[in-house]
Design a protein around this motif. Structure first.
Motif, short mmCIF file in Angstrom:
data_model
loop_
_atom_site.label_atom_id
_atom_site.label_comp_id
_atom_site.label_asym_id
_atom_site.label_seq_id
_atom_site.Cartn_x
_atom_site.Cartn_y
_atom_site.Cartn_z
N ILE A 11 7.17 1.90 -4.66
CA ILE A 11 6.26 2.76 -5.46
C ILE A 11 6.01 1.85 -6.84
O ILE A 11 6.86 1.31 -7.55
CB ILE A 11 6.85 4.18 -6.09
CG1 ILE A 11 6.88 5.04 -4.96
CG2 ILE A 11 5.97 4.86 -7.00
CD1 ILE A 11 7.73 6.14 -5.21
N PHE A 13 4.04 1.72 -10.45
CA PHE A 13 3.27 2.15 -11.80
C PHE A 13 3.52 1.44 -12.91
O PHE A 13 4.66 1.31 -13.22
CB PHE A 13 3.38 3.60 -11.67
CG PHE A 13 4.88 4.13 -12.35
CD1 PHE A 13 4.95 4.60 -13.47
CD2 PHE A 13 5.83 4.25 -11.51
CE1 PHE A 13 6.10 4.91 -14.03
CE2 PHE A 13 6.90 4.42 -11.92
CZ PHE A 13 7.35 4.86 -13.15
N ILE A 94 0.20 3.66 -7.81
CA ILE A 94 -0.03 4.98 -8.66
C ILE A 94 -1.06 4.77 -9.37
O ILE A 94 -1.08 4.08 -10.35
CB ILE A 94 1.23 5.51 -9.58
CG1 ILE A 94 2.60 5.53 -8.43
CG2 ILE A 94 1.01 6.71 -10.25
CD1 ILE A 94 2.52 6.68 -7.33
N ALA A 155 2.33 12.44 -8.98
CA ALA A 155 1.85 11.31 -9.12
C ALA A 155 0.94 11.18 -8.05
O ALA A 155 0.91 11.54 -6.98
CB ALA A 155 2.94 10.17 -8.95
N GLY A 157 -1.63 8.78 -5.90
CA GLY A 157 -1.69 7.18 -5.59
C GLY A 157 -2.53 7.03 -4.38
O GLY A 157 -3.08 7.75 -3.66
#
Length: 286
Positions: A11, A13, A94, A155, A157
């Protein structure tokens, strides 16, 4: 045997990168699948048949085509698909965070569990160095989970799975995270196109609701309201009966089912139906 992950990646971000694994939510072990047989019990084979040339078409001759008019197609080759193929990455990128209350569950197509992971470099390391890397990965994962919980955010994405780009939503779930693969808005049929839906062209004028009917409706909902939702009290009754049926047939015995008592039909009188329902809901709670 533990469940195997279906995707490894991270992930991402801002400048934060969290190694993760995805696991399918659906347990397919409880599903029944049936084969199609002829009347003698022989399994049927499927053939690709051309009705124009009246012959079976081998796999290597089969092409994909998009219909543009009656009996007219545009042939799309594998090379054409490769030109628009999404660039495969190992990152869930994200794009933004939204309030939990603003997330519309109609968008959900399928779901995955998300767990922390160590990246490939951790596997090549030993001892204290590997331990520190695993600890840092778990800490980043925990921080992400707690941050979402504290802010009541989800979140949003994008990620590439199976050569296709998908919109996803990631939210806290119990001790970890769950990722929902979402449909794009253009994939969803607008509700005003549904026949008979209030507000659609075919629905006609809105039907007035009597105050007494509304009061009984609210009372019925109140009587059937639980203090806390417990999904474990529900199960697939059809699957259970199907298992009994298959077991009985395999043993050469007769499958027996219990007779169901049909309820009284009061659908032609809404007030009477509501009153009967409210009374029944009171009885079931006592």
């Amino acid at each position: 045997m533990g469940t195997r992950s279906v995707w490894n990646g991270s992930i991402s971000f801002g400048l934060v990168n969290i190694p993760i694994k995805l696991f399918t939510v659906l347990d397919s072990n409880n599903e029944y699948s049936f084969n199609q047989l002829d009347e003698k019990g022989h399994k049927i084979q499927y053939k690709k048949w051309c009705p124009i040339e009246e012959r079976e078409i081998p796999y290597e001759e089969i092409r994909k085509g998009y219909k543009i008019a009656k009996d007219e197609y545009v042939i799309i080759e594998k090379e054409d698909f490769d030109k628009i193929k999404a660039i495969t990455t190992k990152t869930i990128d994200i794009k933004e965070f939204i309030d939990l209350k603003d997330f519309d569950t109609i968008l959900i197509e399928k779901s995955y569990y998300v767990s922390p992971s160590t990246d490939g470099s951790a596997k090549k390391r030993r001892g204290k160095q590997k331990e520190n890397l695993v600890s840092a990965s778990n800490k980043a994962f925990r921080l992400f989970v707690d941050s979402l919980k504290e802010t009541n955010k989800i979140a949003i994405g994008k990620v590439v799975l199976k050569d296709r780009e998908h919109l996803v939503a990631i939210r806290p779930y119990q001790r970890g995270l769950i990722m929902h693969q979402l449909m794009f808005q253009e994939e969803i049929t607008p509700i005003n196109e549904i026949e008979g839906m209030p507000g659609s062209e075919s629905s006609g004028s809105l039907v007035p609701i009597d105050e007494k009917e509304l009061e009984l409706g609210k009372m019925l909902i109140g009587n059937l309201t639980s203090s806390q939702f417990d999904v474990t009290q529900y199960s697939d009754e059809y699957a259970k009966e199907l298992e009994k049926l298959v077991t009985a047939k395999s043993k050469g015995t007769t499958y027996k089912t219990e007779e169901r008592n049909d309820s009284v039909d009061t659908s032609d009188n809404l007030i009477e139906a509501l009153k009967a329902s409210v009374q029944r809901s009171k009885t079931s709670k006592n």
